[in-house]
Scaffold this motif. Structure first.
Motif, PDB file in Angstrom:
ATOM      1  N   MET A  50      44.307  55.927  36.467  1.00 59.47           N
ATOM      2  CA  MET A  50      45.416  55.531  35.596  1.00 59.47           C
ATOM      3  C   MET A  50      46.670  55.378  36.440  1.00 59.47           C
ATOM      4  N   THR A  51      47.073  54.141  36.691  1.00 58.75           N
ATOM      5  CA  THR A  51      48.248  53.863  37.509  1.00 58.75           C
ATOM      6  C   THR A  51      49.126  52.831  36.823  1.00 58.75           C
ATOM      7  N   ALA A  52      50.405  52.836  37.190  1.00 55.93           N
ATOM      8  CA  ALA A  52      51.339  51.856  36.641  1.00 55.93           C
ATOM      9  C   ALA A  52      51.045  50.484  37.240  1.00 55.93           C
ATOM     10  N   GLN A  53      50.987  49.486  36.398  1.00 59.17           N
ATOM     11  CA  GLN A  53      50.731  48.130  36.863  1.00 59.17           C
ATOM     12  C   GLN A  53      52.027  47.515  37.392  1.00 59.17           C
ATOM     13  N   GLY A  54      51.893  46.674  38.412  1.00 57.22           N
ATOM     14  CA  GLY A  54      53.061  46.033  38.982  1.00 57.22           C
ATOM     15  C   GLY A  54      52.787  44.577  39.298  1.00 57.22           C
ATOM     16  N   ASP A  55      53.643  44.007  40.101  1.00 64.95           N
ATOM     17  CA  ASP A  55      53.513  42.601  40.493  1.00 64.95           C
ATOM     18  C   ASP A  55      53.264  42.511  41.994  1.00 64.95           C
ATOM     19  N   ASP A  56      52.358  41.653  42.378  1.00 58.64           N
ATOM     20  CA  ASP A  56      52.133  41.386  43.794  1.00 58.64           C
ATOM     21  C   ASP A  56      53.243  40.454  44.281  1.00 58.64           C
ATOM     22  N   ILE A  57      54.131  40.984  45.116  1.00 58.50           N
ATOM     23  CA  ILE A  57      55.314  40.212  45.513  1.00 58.50           C
ATOM     24  C   ILE A  57      55.136  39.520  46.865  1.00 58.50           C
ATOM     25  N   PHE A  58      54.232  40.024  47.701  1.00 60.37           N
ATOM     26  CA  PHE A  58      53.955  39.381  48.987  1.00 60.37           C
ATOM     27  C   PHE A  58      52.476  39.512  49.311  1.00 60.37           C
ATOM     28  N   HIS A  59      51.972  38.589  50.106  1.00 62.52           N
ATOM     29  CA  HIS A  59      50.651  38.772  50.696  1.00 62.52           C
ATOM     30  C   HIS A  59      50.547  37.930  51.963  1.00 62.52           C
ATOM     31  N   TRP A  60      49.770  38.429  52.903  1.00 61.88           N
ATOM     32  CA  TRP A  60      49.592  37.757  54.182  1.00 61.88           C
ATOM     33  C   TRP A  60      48.101  37.691  54.509  1.00 61.88           C
ATOM     34  N   GLU A  61      47.625  36.516  54.834  1.00 60.84           N
ATOM     35  CA  GLU A  61      46.240  36.384  55.260  1.00 60.84           C
ATOM     36  C   GLU A  61      46.155  36.581  56.763  1.00 60.84           C
ATOM     37  N   LEU A  62      45.314  37.499  57.182  1.00 59.33           N
ATOM     38  CA  LEU A  62      45.154  37.826  58.586  1.00 59.33           C
ATOM     39  C   LEU A  62      44.209  36.841  59.265  1.00 59.33           C
ATOM     40  N   PRO A  63      44.246  36.757  60.596  1.00 56.63           N
ATOM     41  CA  PRO A  63      43.357  35.844  61.312  1.00 56.63           C
ATOM     42  C   PRO A  63      41.878  36.063  61.020  1.00 56.63           C
ATOM     43  N   ASP A  64      41.508  37.307  60.663  1.00 55.23           N
ATOM     44  CA  ASP A  64      40.096  37.587  60.375  1.00 55.23           C
ATOM     45  C   ASP A  64      39.715  37.281  58.926  1.00 55.23           C
ATOM     46  N   GLY A  65      40.665  36.727  58.142  1.00 57.49           N
ATOM     47  CA  GLY A  65      40.368  36.346  56.772  1.00 57.49           C
ATOM     48  C   GLY A  65      40.722  37.389  55.731  1.00 57.49           C
ATOM     49  N   ASN A  66      41.022  38.631  56.159  1.00 54.67           N
ATOM     50  CA  ASN A  66      41.428  39.670  55.222  1.00 54.67           C
ATOM     51  C   ASN A  66      42.893  39.490  54.834  1.00 54.67           C
ATOM     52  N   VAL A  67      43.286  40.107  53.716  1.00 59.38           N
ATOM     53  CA  VAL A  67      44.632  39.901  53.181  1.00 59.38           C
ATOM     54  C   VAL A  67      45.325  41.248  52.957  1.00 59.38           C
ATOM     55  N   ILE A  68      46.544  41.374  53.486  1.00 52.90           N
ATOM     56  CA  ILE A  68      47.403  42.528  53.214  1.00 52.90           C
ATOM     57  C   ILE A  68      48.464  42.089  52.209  1.00 52.90           C
ATOM     58  N   GLY A  69      48.669  42.895  51.160  1.00 50.93           N
ATOM     59  CA  GLY A  69      49.644  42.552  50.127  1.00 50.93           C
ATOM     60  C   GLY A  69      50.547  43.709  49.783  1.00 50.93           C
ATOM     61  N   VAL A  70      51.600  43.405  49.036  1.00 56.19           N
ATOM     62  CA  VAL A  70      52.553  44.403  48.564  1.00 56.19           C
ATOM     63  C   VAL A  70      52.697  44.275  47.050  1.00 56.19           C
ATOM     64  N   ASN A  71      52.512  45.389  46.372  1.00 53.88           N
ATOM     65  CA  ASN A  71      52.653  45.448  44.921  1.00 53.88           C
ATOM     66  C   ASN A  71      53.871  46.296  44.581  1.00 53.88           C
ATOM     67  N   ARG A  72      54.736  45.781  43.702  1.00 55.50           N
ATOM     68  CA  ARG A  72      55.934  46.514  43.295  1.00 55.50           C
ATOM     69  C   ARG A  72      55.860  46.827  41.806  1.00 55.50           C
ATOM     70  N   PHE A  73      56.245  48.053  41.430  1.00 52.63           N
ATOM     71  CA  PHE A  73      56.230  48.445  40.023  1.00 52.63           C
ATOM     72  C   PHE A  73      57.436  49.329  39.721  1.00 52.63           C
ATOM     73  N   LYS A  74      57.763  49.454  38.443  1.00 52.22           N
ATOM     74  CA  LYS A  74      58.861  50.312  38.017  1.00 52.22           C
ATOM     75  C   LYS A  74      58.361  51.753  37.917  1.00 52.22           C
ATOM     76  N   ILE A  75      59.079  52.666  38.566  1.00 54.28           N
ATOM     77  CA  ILE A  75      58.663  54.059  38.545  1.00 54.28           C
ATOM     78  C   ILE A  75      58.750  54.644  37.137  1.00 54.28           C
ATOM     79  N   ASP A  76      59.646  54.131  36.307  1.00 51.01           N
ATOM     80  CA  ASP A  76      59.716  54.601  34.914  1.00 51.01           C
ATOM     81  C   ASP A  76      58.389  54.361  34.192  1.00 51.01           C
ATOM     82  N   ASP A  77      57.716  53.266  34.529  1.00 54.98           N
ATOM     83  CA  ASP A  77      56.405  53.004  33.917  1.00 54.98           C
ATOM     84  C   ASP A  77      55.389  54.055  34.357  1.00 54.98           C
ATOM     85  N   LEU A  78      55.479  54.473  35.609  1.00 52.91           N
ATOM     86  CA  LEU A  78      54.580  55.507  36.104  1.00 52.91           C
ATOM     87  C   LEU A  78      54.883  56.849  35.449  1.00 52.91           C
TER      88      LEU A  78
END
Length: 240
Positions: A1-29
């Motif tokens: 059970m976690t607070a849902q947020g928005d994916d604000i950034f993502h980067w595709e790596l040379p090996d095809g994997n993806v690193i992303g950043v999710n931001r959410f409001k702490i009040d929701d948590l």
């Protein structure tokens, strides 16, 4: 059970994997945390700079049996106890052997032996119970009564290695937003994701206001590197 947020950034790596950043409001948590079961134990409950509204956490769990402990007496403190002390003494004081929810926010950096404190917290947590831990990753010195440690995500996992991670995120100095790193869409704070941290966050100000170094003395502040961040914490929610 976690607070849902928005994916604000993502980067595709040379090996095809993806690193992303999710931001959410702490009040929701916090709304989700308020549904955690009783009894609830707060470590370091004395109203202070961090919790200066007459008991932030007590209000969040207003409909639950709530116990606040601190090494100093004051507002919002039910029992005097050092979390590094023998847990049997706390059990005798409270009449409660184990708690379903434990809040340990901005405390572990102030204890001399965080391994002992973490072990005690795990003893006090019921099977299936949940604990919320916040520690500063970057923050200026603040002695309550002293300031010993800065801890990363791996450090908290090491302290609570018997527990299962439910959620983990960075929080800003105002504790307004939380930021999760993810790897191929799954939350992960590891060497391969946290390595982007130093390039991900920055402190931006249009104009630095003039402030005294001391309230009662004149002084000129020193300009530091633009890479300096004045306040950021790591947060983990874990289950036994």
């Amino acid at each position: 059970m976690t607070a849902q947020g928005d994916d604000i950034f993502h980067w595709e790596l040379p090996d095809g994997n993806v690193i992303g950043v999710n931001r959410f409001k702490i009040d929701d948590l916090l709304l989700l945390l308020s549904k955690f079961p009783e009894p609830v134990l707060q470590i370091g409950s004395k109203s202070s700079i961090i919790d200066n509204h007459g008991g932030k956490w007590r209000k969040i769990f207003s409909d639950k049996k709530f116990v606040g402990i601190d090494i100093e007496d004051g507002e919002n403190v039910d029992f005097l106890h050092d979390i590094s002390d023998n847990v049997s003494r706390l059990r005798k004081k409270t009449g409660i052997k184990q708690f379903s929810t434990i809040i340990c926010s901005h405390i572990l950096e102030h204890v001399k032996n965080p391994f002992v404190a973490a072990d005690n917290l795990q003893k006090l947590l019921r099977p299936g119970g949940k604990i919320f831990v916040t520690v500063p990753w970057v923050q200026g010195f603040h002695g309550f009564p002293d300031d010993y440690w800065r801890m990363s995500f791996p450090a908290i996992r090491l302290l609570f290695e018997k527990l299962e991670i439910i959620d983990e995120y960075y929080s800003d100095a105002r504790e307004e937003f939380g930021y999760r790193l993810n790897y191929n869409g799954k939350t992960e704070h590891s060497n391969r994701t946290c390595r982007i941290e130093r390039n991900l966050f920055q402190f931006i100000t249009d104009e630095m206001p003039e402030q005294r170094i001391f309230e009662d003395a004149e002084g000129i502040k020193i300009k530091l590197s633009k890479m300096y961040m004045p306040g950021m914490s790591v947060n983990l929610i874990m289950s036994k």
